[in-house]
Design an enzyme around this catalytic site. Structure first.
Site, short mmCIF file in Angstrom:
data_model
loop_
_atom_site.label_atom_id
_atom_site.label_comp_id
_atom_site.label_asym_id
_atom_site.label_seq_id
_atom_site.Cartn_x
_atom_site.Cartn_y
_atom_site.Cartn_z
NE ARG A 26 3.60 1.03 -4.37
CZ ARG A 26 3.16 2.13 -3.79
NH1 ARG A 26 2.13 2.78 -4.28
NH2 ARG A 26 3.73 2.59 -2.71
CG ASN A 44 1.67 -1.39 -2.34
OD1 ASN A 44 2.27 -2.22 -3.01
ND2 ASN A 44 2.30 -0.49 -1.61
#
Length: 98
Positions: A26, A44
């Site tokens: 990320r 996620n």
């Protein structure tokens, strides 16, 4: 073209599978998107995948797609599926979803 003129923008949703969580994916995706001037978000998923939605000029979106196929150095990207979506006119940045 100004940044506010999104007439030529495209928007893509990507689902990335493999070893893509707990490897900084990320953070890396945010960094890459910001460098390219893309807007969107990354998160996620509960099933172990990462989902990233991003938009911008087609050539920059395509560059991001290539980056996602490789991922950050600690990741092992096994599969990436891309979907086209409608451009969001009110989106102004790229951010992780927690």
């Amino acid at each position: 073209m100004t940044y506010d003129d999104k007439t030529n923008f495209i928007r893509v949703r990507a689902l990335i599978a493999g070893r893509v969580q707990h490897v900084g994916f990320r953070y890396w995706a945010c960094e890459q998107a910001e460098r390219l001037g893309l807007t969107g978000e990354v998160e996620n998923l509960d099933d172990g995948r990462v989902m990233i939605v991003f938009q911008g000029m087609p050539e920059l979106v395509n560059e991001m797609k290539e980056k996602l196929r490789r991922g950050p150095s600690m990741a092992i990207v096994r599969q990436v599926i891309f979907y086209r979506e409608r451009v969001k006119d009110d989106e102004t940045n790229f951010a992780p979803v927690y």
